[in-house]
Structure formats: structure tokens, C-alpha cells
Design a protein around this motif. Sequence first.
Motif, PDB file in Angstrom:
ATOM      1  N   TRP A 176       1.856   5.023  13.493  1.00 32.08           N
ATOM      2  CA  TRP A 176      -0.215   4.408  12.175  1.00 32.08           C
ATOM      3  C   TRP A 176      -1.078   4.442  12.969  1.00 32.08           C
ATOM      4  N   GLN A 177      -1.039   4.011  13.898  1.00 30.86           N
ATOM      5  CA  GLN A 177      -2.988   4.102  14.660  1.00 30.86           C
ATOM      6  C   GLN A 177      -3.706   5.403  14.004  1.00 30.86           C
ATOM      7  N   LEU A 178      -2.525   6.566  14.340  1.00 30.58           N
ATOM      8  CA  LEU A 178      -3.473   7.863  14.512  1.00 30.58           C
ATOM      9  C   LEU A 178      -3.293   8.661  12.752  1.00 30.58           C
ATOM     10  N   GLY A 179      -2.359   7.439  11.887  1.00 27.05           N
ATOM     11  CA  GLY A 179      -2.995   7.903  10.532  1.00 27.05           C
ATOM     12  C   GLY A 179      -3.989   7.357  10.323  1.00 27.05           C
ATOM     13  N   VAL A 193      13.784  -6.495  12.121  1.00 28.24           N
ATOM     14  CA  VAL A 193      12.952  -6.161  11.554  1.00 28.24           C
ATOM     15  C   VAL A 193      11.276  -6.656  12.057  1.00 28.24           C
ATOM     16  N   PHE A 194      11.224  -7.763  11.641  1.00 29.42           N
ATOM     17  CA  PHE A 194      10.149  -8.501  12.218  1.00 29.42           C
ATOM     18  C   PHE A 194       8.812  -8.056  13.470  1.00 29.42           C
ATOM     19  N   ALA A 195      10.258  -7.499  15.092  1.00 30.50           N
ATOM     20  CA  ALA A 195      10.110  -7.041  15.917  1.00 30.50           C
ATOM     21  C   ALA A 195       8.652  -5.978  15.532  1.00 30.50           C
ATOM     22  N   CYS A 196       9.770  -4.899  14.771  1.00 28.37           N
ATOM     23  CA  CYS A 196       8.708  -3.584  14.649  1.00 28.37           C
ATOM     24  C   CYS A 196       8.139  -4.250  13.622  1.00 28.37           C
ATOM     25  N   ALA A 197       7.062  -5.196  12.853  1.00 24.22           N
ATOM     26  CA  ALA A 197       6.837  -5.183  11.627  1.00 24.22           C
ATOM     27  C   ALA A 197       4.938  -5.961  12.829  1.00 24.22           C
ATOM     28  N   ALA A 198       5.933  -6.902  13.621  1.00 28.70           N
ATOM     29  CA  ALA A 198       5.200  -7.508  14.019  1.00 28.70           C
ATOM     30  C   ALA A 198       4.133  -6.532  14.463  1.00 28.70           C
ATOM     31  N   GLN A 199       4.640  -5.077  15.754  1.00 24.95           N
ATOM     32  CA  GLN A 199       4.088  -3.948  16.171  1.00 24.95           C
ATOM     33  C   GLN A 199       3.040  -3.243  14.937  1.00 24.95           C
ATOM     34  N   ALA A 200       3.630  -3.410  14.117  1.00 30.66           N
ATOM     35  CA  ALA A 200       2.761  -2.915  12.518  1.00 30.66           C
ATOM     36  C   ALA A 200       1.546  -3.550  12.079  1.00 30.66           C
ATOM     37  N   GLY A 201       1.824  -4.770  12.337  1.00 32.59           N
ATOM     38  CA  GLY A 201       0.650  -5.814  11.218  1.00 32.59           C
ATOM     39  C   GLY A 201       1.004  -5.970   9.906  1.00 32.59           C
ATOM     40  N   VAL A 202       3.124  -5.388   9.982  1.00 35.54           N
ATOM     41  CA  VAL A 202       3.105  -5.622   8.391  1.00 35.54           C
ATOM     42  C   VAL A 202       4.067  -7.400   8.731  1.00 35.54           C
ATOM     43  N   GLN A 203       3.972  -8.133   7.268  1.00 32.83           N
ATOM     44  CA  GLN A 203       4.174  -9.005   7.206  1.00 32.83           C
ATOM     45  C   GLN A 203       5.526  -9.109   5.689  1.00 32.83           C
ATOM     46  N   LEU A 204       6.372  -9.472   5.768  1.00 32.07           N
ATOM     47  CA  LEU A 204       7.554  -9.955   5.572  1.00 32.07           C
ATOM     48  C   LEU A 204       6.927 -10.791   4.069  1.00 32.07           C
ATOM     49  N   ILE A 205       7.124 -10.299   2.331  1.00 28.96           N
ATOM     50  CA  ILE A 205       6.827 -11.216   1.457  1.00 28.96           C
ATOM     51  C   ILE A 205       7.492 -11.446   0.351  1.00 28.96           C
ATOM     52  N   GLY A 206       9.166 -10.748   0.655  1.00 31.78           N
ATOM     53  CA  GLY A 206       9.742 -10.822  -0.516  1.00 31.78           C
ATOM     54  C   GLY A 206      10.898 -10.474   0.389  1.00 31.78           C
ATOM     55  N   GLY A 207      12.201  -9.997  -1.252  1.00 32.59           N
ATOM     56  CA  GLY A 207      13.032  -9.990  -0.913  1.00 32.59           C
ATOM     57  C   GLY A 207      14.280 -10.058  -2.054  1.00 32.59           C
ATOM     58  N   ASP A 208      15.555  -8.984  -1.491  1.00 31.17           N
ATOM     59  CA  ASP A 208      17.214  -9.789  -2.250  1.00 31.17           C
ATOM     60  C   ASP A 208      18.055  -9.681  -1.246  1.00 31.17           C
ATOM     61  N   THR A 209      18.850 -10.142  -1.558  1.00 31.14           N
ATOM     62  CA  THR A 209      19.926 -10.327  -0.282  1.00 31.14           C
ATOM     63  C   THR A 209      20.697 -10.644  -1.221  1.00 31.14           C
ATOM     64  N   THR A 210      21.862  -9.975  -1.589  1.00 30.06           N
ATOM     65  CA  THR A 210      23.282  -9.328  -1.727  1.00 30.06           C
ATOM     66  C   THR A 210      24.522  -9.719  -1.503  1.00 30.06           C
ATOM     67  N   VAL A 261       6.804   1.738   7.413  1.00 32.92           N
ATOM     68  CA  VAL A 261       5.808   1.728   8.582  1.00 32.92           C
ATOM     69  C   VAL A 261       5.413   3.376   8.707  1.00 32.92           C
ATOM     70  N   SER A 262       6.196   4.471   8.684  1.00 36.57           N
ATOM     71  CA  SER A 262       5.644   5.621   9.138  1.00 36.57           C
ATOM     72  C   SER A 262       5.749   6.470   7.608  1.00 36.57           C
ATOM     73  N   ASP A 263       5.687   6.009   6.486  1.00 35.97           N
ATOM     74  CA  ASP A 263       5.403   6.476   5.078  1.00 35.97           C
ATOM     75  C   ASP A 263       4.150   6.175   5.091  1.00 35.97           C
ATOM     76  N   MET A 264       3.423   4.660   5.959  1.00 33.79           N
ATOM     77  CA  MET A 264       2.048   3.999   6.139  1.00 33.79           C
ATOM     78  C   MET A 264       1.616   5.197   6.640  1.00 33.79           C
ATOM     79  N   ALA A 265       2.039   5.295   7.238  1.00 33.97           N
ATOM     80  CA  ALA A 265       1.284   6.793   8.775  1.00 33.97           C
ATOM     81  C   ALA A 265       0.973   7.821   8.046  1.00 33.97           C
ATOM     82  N   ALA A 266       1.389   8.466   7.849  1.00 28.65           N
ATOM     83  CA  ALA A 266       1.644   9.384   6.514  1.00 28.65           C
ATOM     84  C   ALA A 266       0.338   9.500   6.109  1.00 28.65           C
ATOM     85  N   MET A 267       0.420   8.611   5.297  1.00 24.99           N
ATOM     86  CA  MET A 267      -0.726   8.458   4.200  1.00 24.99           C
ATOM     87  C   MET A 267      -2.075   8.189   4.310  1.00 24.99           C
ATOM     88  N   GLY A 268      -1.645   7.450   6.004  1.00 23.75           N
ATOM     89  CA  GLY A 268      -3.167   7.108   6.457  1.00 23.75           C
ATOM     90  C   GLY A 268      -3.243   5.833   6.486  1.00 23.75           C
TER      91      GLY A 268
END
Length: 315
Positions: A190-193, A101-118, A67-74
Motif C-alpha cells: 500500500w505504501q507503493l500504491g 487479522v489485527f496484525a495485518c490491519a495494524a500494519q496497514a493502518g486499518v480499523q475494524l469497524i464492523g462485520g457479521d459472525t455466523t 489491503v492489496s486491493d487498496m494498494a492497487a488503487m492507490g
Amino acid sequence: MQEFEAIQQFFKRPTTADLGIGDDAALVQVSAGHQLAISTDMSVADTHFFAELDAQDIGWKAMAVNVSDMAAMGALPKWATLAIAMPQLDPNWVQRFADGVFACAAQAGVQLIGGDTTRGPLNIAVTIMGELPIGQALRRDGAKVGDDIWLSGRLGQAALWLMDRQGVIALDAQARTYYARAMHRPQARWQLGLALRQIANSALDISDGLLADLTHLLEASNVGAVLDWRAIPKPNLHKNEIAEDTLQQAVLSGGDDYELCFTAPATQRARLSVLAAQLALPLTRIGQITAEMGLLVYDGNTRIHRPQKGYVHFA
Ligand code: ADP
Ligand code: MG
């Protein structure tokens, strides 16, 4: 428990994506007039974090650094995928990890849409995607001579936690708890960004230390900088006594702060102090962009020499 069950139970939550977890790929719709900002950050046990930490903290931070990388890009953070390798599938651990993961994602409005588990040594890679009105990204190459250099929050707290853990310094219990939070629960700005799109000429987030990261911005922009050590917001030391050079190491070269460093013309000062109040987040002017290349740090009239800049993975 099998991989498939684990994904269903721990990682699949409702989203507004056109297609989320469950098919071979997720499908999302990018808003008209916007571009995607995409970034990946990998966290490796015992390189980026201690495997024995609370899984909730590990999950939070794996998302927060992205999320911080998104913040840095605005960019407005929107979607993420999560690839995880772990030595065994321990449901209690995965539950706590997913909660983080979901606590942080929720705070930033991010949805988990995929991944991989191994199966493998504990290793977590999150890819995040955010939206930006076309052409409005905060980039590293936009700093202009004469810009003020600004910093959000304060630096060095996470580094002090690490130094304490490594036995380099000894903190009292109160400071240890306080700095542990800085290390394990970074708050991505991210709000600052988003607000900085209209204000800043350049920006980045500080993950590897102020000097190391700011150097990247200076090189991308073909400019130099002078920093005022005394102006940089430092850890609240409570009652702990820490040698000045140790403090300088933590503040100037310590990683894991995830604050934003950005540059803006002096005409934006008033606007930035209003923004700081609105966000209840300190924004501090710590230096100036110069035409002369290089990064100088002054303590009053004395120059501070800091050979060690930041963490290097392949030294
Ligand atoms: P494939 O074999 O096609 O790669 P998988 O069985 O790996 O599919 O994954 C099934 C679905 O679960 C996919 O939609 C994938 O994106 C999702 N998924 C797998 N692991 C994770 C995870 N750790 N977090 C979120 N989604 C995941
Ligand atoms: Mg797969």
C-alpha cells in the motif's frame, strides 16, 4: 461461548471511527476532497486456503488481500468490516484468527469497524474502505502505448509452495519455509500504491497470476503488451532445481503473490528507482505496452506460449 461474547472479546477494539462495532452500522467521516475506494474479497476454506492452516495466517491473509486491493488503487487503507462463517465457535481458533487479522490491519493502518459472525462452512469476507483524493485513483484503464510495465517484488514463490504441497515438485525444508511465508503472509504494497498516484498511468495487484491479471489491465486500456521473461524477478531457488516450464508456470500463471503491476511513462524511470530504494522494495521493468492487442512473452528472441493463464473458479 455465544456470538455476542465472541465479537466483544475478539473483534471489538478501540477505533477512531465516529461509531465502531456495537450498533447496527458503523459511522465514519471521509476526509474533505476525498472519495472512498471500496473492495470486498472473500476467502473460502479449501478453495482459497487450507482450513487446517494456522488461524493466524488465515486471518492475516484475509485482511492482506483486501489491503492489496487498496494498494492497487492507490488508496490509503482506513476501515474494514469482517464477515465470518465458521462451523463452530472455538475460542482458541478465533483468538488466533483475530490476532492475524489485527496484525495485518495494524500494519496497514486499518480499523475494524464492523462485520457479521455466523455458523457455516469456514468462509471469510472482508470489505475494505480507503481514501483517495478525488480523481487520483490508479485504474486499470489508464495504460498508454509506450508505457513501461513494472512489477514490485518477485513472482512465483507462493505458487511453488502450493506445487510442493500438491506433490508436483519437492522443495527442501529451507525453501518450503521461505515460500510458505510468501503464501501465508503476503505483504500488501500500500505504501507503493500511494506513491504511484503521482507516477503510474495504471495499476493492479496480482492475485490470480501475472498473465491473467495483466490481461485484465490490457483489455481495460485497449492496448497490448510485450514481456521479457528474463527480466521478471523469480523465486530465489536456493539449492532447489526446478524445471524451466514449471518455473514459468509458477512465475507467469501462479497466484497469491499480491505484488503490484503498473505502467508508467519512460520519463518516470529515475523516479521509480529512487522510490524502490526509499521503500526497500525492488521495482523492476518487465515489459512495454504496445498498440497491438494481446500479451506476448519473450525469452530472448523466442516466444513463450502459455495457454494456461490463471485460476478459474467456474471452469
Ligand atoms: P446485527 O444483528 O444488527 O447484524 P450483530 O449482532 O450481527 O448485529 O453484530 C453486532 C455488532 O458487531 C455490529 O456492530 C457488527 O458490525 C459487529 N460484528 C459482528 N461480527 C463481527 C466480526 N466478525 N468482526 C467485526 N465486527 C463484527
Ligand atoms: Mg449481523
